[in-house]
Every structure is written in structure tokens, then in C-alpha cells.
Design a protein around this motif. Sequence first.
Motif, PDB file in Angstrom:
ATOM      1  N   VAL A   1      22.688 -24.140 -22.158  1.00 11.31           N
ATOM      2  CA  VAL A   1      22.651 -25.094 -23.264  1.00 11.31           C
ATOM      3  C   VAL A   1      23.009 -24.395 -24.572  1.00 11.31           C
ATOM      4  CG1 VAL A   1      21.138 -26.603 -24.629  1.00 11.31           C
ATOM      5  CG2 VAL A   1      21.029 -26.666 -22.134  1.00 11.31           C
ATOM      6  N   LEU A   2      22.391 -23.246 -24.827  1.00 10.73           N
ATOM      7  CA  LEU A   2      22.675 -22.526 -26.071  1.00 10.73           C
ATOM      8  C   LEU A   2      24.125 -22.047 -26.142  1.00 10.73           C
ATOM      9  CD1 LEU A   2      19.385 -20.443 -26.513  1.00 10.73           C
ATOM     10  CD2 LEU A   2      20.071 -22.527 -27.739  1.00 10.73           C
ATOM     11  N   ALA A   3      24.656 -21.566 -25.024  1.00  7.44           N
ATOM     12  CA  ALA A   3      26.052 -21.108 -25.009  1.00  7.44           C
ATOM     13  C   ALA A   3      27.008 -22.269 -25.288  1.00  7.44           C
ATOM     14  CB  ALA A   3      26.382 -20.463 -23.671  1.00  7.44           C
ATOM     15  N   LEU A   4      26.742 -23.419 -24.691  1.00  6.47           N
ATOM     16  CA  LEU A   4      27.606 -24.583 -24.919  1.00  6.47           C
ATOM     17  C   LEU A   4      27.497 -25.082 -26.358  1.00  6.47           C
ATOM     18  CD1 LEU A   4      27.026 -26.379 -21.520  1.00  6.47           C
ATOM     19  CD2 LEU A   4      29.231 -25.524 -22.373  1.00  6.47           C
ATOM     20  N   ILE A   5      26.285 -25.111 -26.896  1.00  6.91           N
ATOM     21  CA  ILE A   5      26.102 -25.520 -28.292  1.00  6.91           C
ATOM     22  C   ILE A   5      26.875 -24.574 -29.200  1.00  6.91           C
ATOM     23  CG2 ILE A   5      24.417 -25.648 -30.184  1.00  6.91           C
ATOM     24  CD1 ILE A   5      22.401 -26.759 -28.107  1.00  6.91           C
ATOM     25  N   ALA A   6      26.748 -23.274 -28.968  1.00  9.00           N
ATOM     26  CA  ALA A   6      27.448 -22.290 -29.803  1.00  9.00           C
ATOM     27  C   ALA A   6      28.956 -22.433 -29.687  1.00  9.00           C
ATOM     28  CB  ALA A   6      27.019 -20.875 -29.413  1.00  9.00           C
ATOM     29  N   ALA A   7      29.464 -22.613 -28.479  1.00  7.11           N
ATOM     30  CA  ALA A   7      30.910 -22.741 -28.285  1.00  7.11           C
ATOM     31  C   ALA A   7      31.456 -23.988 -28.976  1.00  7.11           C
ATOM     32  CB  ALA A   7      31.230 -22.773 -26.788  1.00  7.11           C
TER      33      ALA A   7
ATOM     34  N   GLY B   1      28.319 -31.084 -35.346  1.00  6.32           N
ATOM     35  CA  GLY B   1      27.982 -32.095 -36.337  1.00  6.32           C
ATOM     36  C   GLY B   1      26.584 -32.606 -36.075  1.00  6.32           C
ATOM     37  N   GLY B   2      26.272 -33.716 -36.697  1.00  2.00           N
ATOM     38  CA  GLY B   2      24.946 -34.295 -36.558  1.00  2.00           C
ATOM     39  C   GLY B   2      24.564 -34.596 -35.128  1.00  2.00           C
ATOM     40  N   TRP B   3      25.528 -35.029 -34.336  1.00  3.26           N
ATOM     41  CA  TRP B   3      25.234 -35.365 -32.943  1.00  3.26           C
ATOM     42  C   TRP B   3      24.754 -34.145 -32.163  1.00  3.26           C
ATOM     43  CZ3 TRP B   3      27.525 -33.092 -28.757  1.00  3.26           C
ATOM     44  CH2 TRP B   3      28.681 -32.354 -29.000  1.00  3.26           C
TER      45      TRP B   3
ATOM     46  N   SER C   1      23.033 -31.571 -33.285  1.00  2.00           N
ATOM     47  CA  SER C   1      21.629 -31.328 -33.627  1.00  2.00           C
ATOM     48  C   SER C   1      20.713 -32.255 -32.844  1.00  2.00           C
ATOM     49  CB  SER C   1      21.390 -31.555 -35.123  1.00  2.00           C
ATOM     50  OG  SER C   1      22.113 -30.637 -35.885  1.00  2.00           O
ATOM     51  N   LEU C   2      21.113 -33.510 -32.712  1.00  2.00           N
ATOM     52  CA  LEU C   2      20.302 -34.476 -31.966  1.00  2.00           C
ATOM     53  C   LEU C   2      20.224 -34.108 -30.486  1.00  2.00           C
ATOM     54  CD1 LEU C   2      21.487 -37.821 -33.609  1.00  2.00           C
ATOM     55  CD2 LEU C   2      19.331 -36.591 -33.989  1.00  2.00           C
ATOM     56  N   VAL C   3      21.330 -33.651 -29.933  1.00  2.00           N
ATOM     57  CA  VAL C   3      21.350 -33.232 -28.529  1.00  2.00           C
ATOM     58  C   VAL C   3      20.440 -32.020 -28.338  1.00  2.00           C
ATOM     59  CG1 VAL C   3      22.806 -32.225 -26.709  1.00  2.00           C
ATOM     60  CG2 VAL C   3      23.597 -34.217 -27.996  1.00  2.00           C
ATOM     61  N   ALA C   4      20.516 -31.055 -29.237  1.00  2.00           N
ATOM     62  CA  ALA C   4      19.658 -29.870 -29.144  1.00  2.00           C
ATOM     63  C   ALA C   4      18.184 -30.266 -29.246  1.00  2.00           C
ATOM     64  CB  ALA C   4      20.020 -28.868 -30.240  1.00  2.00           C
ATOM     65  N   ALA C   5      17.864 -31.160 -30.161  1.00  2.00           N
ATOM     66  CA  ALA C   5      16.481 -31.622 -30.319  1.00  2.00           C
ATOM     67  C   ALA C   5      16.012 -32.364 -29.074  1.00  2.00           C
ATOM     68  CB  ALA C   5      16.357 -32.516 -31.550  1.00  2.00           C
ATOM     69  N   ALA C   6      16.870 -33.212 -28.517  1.00  2.00           N
ATOM     70  CA  ALA C   6      16.514 -33.944 -27.298  1.00  2.00           C
ATOM     71  C   ALA C   6      16.226 -32.978 -26.158  1.00  2.00           C
ATOM     72  CB  ALA C   6      17.638 -34.907 -26.906  1.00  2.00           C
ATOM     73  N   TYR C   7      17.028 -31.925 -26.060  1.00  2.00           N
ATOM     74  CA  TYR C   7      16.813 -30.922 -25.012  1.00  2.00           C
ATOM     75  C   TYR C   7      15.447 -30.255 -25.178  1.00  2.00           C
ATOM     76  CZ  TYR C   7      17.201 -26.764 -22.151  1.00  2.00           C
ATOM     77  OH  TYR C   7      16.952 -25.774 -21.224  1.00  2.00           O
TER      78      TYR C   7
ATOM     79  N   ALA D   1      28.822 -29.860 -21.269  1.00  2.00           N
ATOM     80  CA  ALA D   1      29.912 -29.291 -20.477  1.00  2.00           C
ATOM     81  C   ALA D   1      31.177 -30.142 -20.590  1.00  2.00           C
ATOM     82  CB  ALA D   1      29.482 -29.187 -19.004  1.00  2.00           C
ATOM     83  N   VAL D   2      31.028 -31.450 -20.569  1.00  2.00           N
ATOM     84  CA  VAL D   2      32.187 -32.342 -20.707  1.00  2.00           C
ATOM     85  C   VAL D   2      32.811 -32.175 -22.075  1.00  2.00           C
ATOM     86  CG1 VAL D   2      32.881 -34.771 -20.869  1.00  2.00           C
ATOM     87  CG2 VAL D   2      31.431 -34.016 -18.972  1.00  2.00           C
ATOM     88  N   VAL D   3      31.994 -32.157 -23.113  1.00  2.00           N
ATOM     89  CA  VAL D   3      32.534 -31.977 -24.472  1.00  2.00           C
ATOM     90  C   VAL D   3      33.250 -30.635 -24.580  1.00  2.00           C
ATOM     91  CG1 VAL D   3      31.917 -31.643 -26.906  1.00  2.00           C
ATOM     92  CG2 VAL D   3      30.887 -33.508 -25.611  1.00  2.00           C
ATOM     93  N   ALA D   4      32.639 -29.570 -24.058  1.00  2.00           N
ATOM     94  CA  ALA D   4      33.268 -28.246 -24.123  1.00  2.00           C
ATOM     95  C   ALA D   4      34.599 -28.227 -23.376  1.00  2.00           C
ATOM     96  CB  ALA D   4      32.323 -27.184 -23.555  1.00  2.00           C
ATOM     97  N   ALA D   5      34.644 -28.872 -22.228  1.00  2.00           N
ATOM     98  CA  ALA D   5      35.897 -28.925 -21.449  1.00  2.00           C
ATOM     99  C   ALA D   5      36.961 -29.701 -22.215  1.00  2.00           C
ATOM    100  CB  ALA D   5      35.642 -29.559 -20.084  1.00  2.00           C
ATOM    101  N   LEU D   6      36.580 -30.806 -22.829  1.00  2.00           N
ATOM    102  CA  LEU D   6      37.533 -31.594 -23.614  1.00  2.00           C
ATOM    103  C   LEU D   6      38.028 -30.846 -24.836  1.00  2.00           C
ATOM    104  CD1 LEU D   6      35.862 -35.124 -23.380  1.00  2.00           C
ATOM    105  CD2 LEU D   6      37.932 -34.331 -22.180  1.00  2.00           C
ATOM    106  N   VAL D   7      37.126 -30.127 -25.499  1.00  2.00           N
ATOM    107  CA  VAL D   7      37.517 -29.310 -26.652  1.00  2.00           C
ATOM    108  C   VAL D   7      38.474 -28.211 -26.172  1.00  2.00           C
ATOM    109  CG1 VAL D   7      36.682 -27.633 -28.353  1.00  2.00           C
ATOM    110  CG2 VAL D   7      35.464 -29.790 -28.046  1.00  2.00           C
ATOM    111  N   GLY D   8      38.118 -27.559 -25.074  1.00  2.00           N
ATOM    112  CA  GLY D   8      38.966 -26.494 -24.535  1.00  2.00           C
ATOM    113  C   GLY D   8      40.343 -26.974 -24.119  1.00  2.00           C
ATOM    114  N   ALA D   9      40.411 -28.222 -23.655  1.00  2.00           N
ATOM    115  CA  ALA D   9      41.691 -28.789 -23.232  1.00  2.00           C
ATOM    116  C   ALA D   9      42.492 -29.358 -24.406  1.00  2.00           C
ATOM    117  CB  ALA D   9      41.444 -29.898 -22.193  1.00  2.00           C
TER     118      ALA D   9
END
Length: 131
Positions: free
Chosen positions: A61-67, A75-77, A79-85, A120-128
Motif C-alpha cells: 500500500v505504501l509503495a503504491l501510494i508513493a509511486a 491528490g485528495g482522493w 489521502s482518503l484511500v490511505a485513511a480508509a486503509y 494497483a489499477v491506478v498505478a498500472a494506468l499511470v504507468g501505461a
Amino acid sequence: MIMLPVTLAAAAAAAVLNLWLSIRVGAVRRALSISVGDGGSDSLQRRMRAQANFVENTPFVLALIAAIELAGKGGGWLSLVAAAYMIARVLHGFGMDGGNWGWGRMVGTLVTMLVLLGLAVVAALVGAGVM
């Protein structure tokens, strides 16, 4: 400007949460006078697994957030995902004890899986280059 503010806040929260989970394990160890292993104690096994499960999932989770944050796509979203986790992991910790908090295990597990998959989906989309 602080680099990776969401990652820093999430890592700080994770460190405190891991400390809390460790203290909970230690409390059962002291109460049952079990220094090493689990002594066959169900309550100690549950608390040990709650902490181990946290340690197994949180680095991803931390690696994906950092990447995502390094890629400028946070962005704001985020932070909300990290808080939810983090909230989910607290619920999971209490839920592993069973009893009235038993539902917390299921909710914590489900939110953890959804956060991991979503990041993971967001990271893959950003990477692509799609995002």
C-alpha cells in the motif's frame, strides 16, 4: 513544499498502527506468561496474525501510494484511500479478537483488498500513460 505528503502521513500512521498491534500482542503475552511462540493460545495467535497481516499488506500500500504520488497523480482522493486503509486495519485488529468486534475482521479485510486492487489499477494506468 513537502515531497510526498500523503506517503509521509500514511507511513507515520502505519508506524503508529504497527506499534499498537505490537503492544496488543505483548499484552496477551504478559497475561498468559508466553515469552516465545504462541503457546497454543488462540487469543495470542489471533493478535499475532493481525499484526503479521498488517505487516504483509502495508508495504505494498505504501509503495503504491508513493509511486502514484511521485507520478503526480495523487491528490485528495489518495489521502482518503490511505485513511480508509488505516481505519480498515484498526477494524481488522479488533475484529481478529472476535466477539462483538468480529465483523471488523471482514470489513478490514474487504477494504484492504479493495484498496490494494484500486491502487494497483491506478498505478498500472499511470504507468501505461492512460492517466
